[in-house]
Design an enzyme around this catalytic site. Structure first.
Site, PDB file in Angstrom:
ATOM      1  CG  HIS A   1      24.458  41.273  32.696  1.00  0.00           C
ATOM      2  ND1 HIS A   1      23.872  40.097  32.596  1.00  0.00           N
ATOM      3  CD2 HIS A   1      25.188  40.898  33.838  1.00  0.00           C
ATOM      4  CE1 HIS A   1      23.688  39.271  33.457  1.00  0.00           C
ATOM      5  NE2 HIS A   1      24.525  39.807  34.489  1.00  0.00           N
TER       6      HIS A   1
ATOM      7  CG  ASP B   1      24.791  45.127  40.060  1.00  0.00           C
ATOM      8  OD1 ASP B   1      24.915  44.297  39.342  1.00  0.00           O
ATOM      9  OD2 ASP B   1      23.853  44.808  41.104  1.00  0.00           O
ATOM     10  CB  ILE B   2      19.794  46.987  41.947  1.00  0.00           C
ATOM     11  CG1 ILE B   2      18.616  47.934  42.736  1.00  0.00           C
ATOM     12  CG2 ILE B   2      19.678  45.537  42.261  1.00  0.00           C
ATOM     13  CD1 ILE B   2      17.285  47.550  42.272  1.00  0.00           C
TER      14      ILE B   2
END
Ligand code: AMP
Ligand code: ZN
Length: 112
Positions: free
Chosen positions: A99, A30-31
């Site tokens: 997701h 995850d960014i």
């Protein structure tokens, strides 16, 4: 879905920090991580959310579920991990391509 961020990541058109890939899923960091380890398990197929889930996707769902503890082990989360699936705006979903969040490491906040 040509304008879907996670479809583009799955196709390699937008870079990601992938930690696992196979013919059915891609898993990347995850960014904006919410924990020491924060991965997103994303099916290659564009499925908007759990609302589109039905028995035709049973094999895919089982595959993702079985993958979670293996990914957690690979990330060093030997003491456990958290999984989250946000569904729809009311569930906090911001990217409308299914997701599973996999989080762990350190102390995770409780639910209340
Ligand atoms: P959700 O709110 O369940 O839809 O979660 C979407 C997640 O995608 C958030 O945790 C974001 O930080 C993450 N995210 C957004 N853009 C990217 C990106 N380009 N690469 C990796 N993760 C992303
Ligand atoms: Zn998509």
């Amino acid at each position: 879905m040509s304008d879907c961020l996670f479809c583009k990541i799955a196709a390699g058109e937008i870079p990601s920090e992938a930690v696992y890939e196979d013919d059915q899923v891609i898993v990347f960091k995850d960014i904006y991580p919410k924990a020491a380890v924060h991965l997103l398990v994303v099916p290659r197929e564009h499925i908007e959310s759990l609302k589109e889930m039905d028995a035709s996707r049973d094999a895919l769902m089982a595959h993702m579920m079985h993958l979670l503890p293996k990914l957690a082990e690979d990330q060093g989360l030997h003491n456990g991990f958290r999984t989250i699936i946000n569904t729809g705006p009311g569930g906090g979903q911001e990217i409308f391509h299914l997701h599973i969040h996999l989080l762990g490491g350190g102390r995770l906040p409780g639910f209340g």
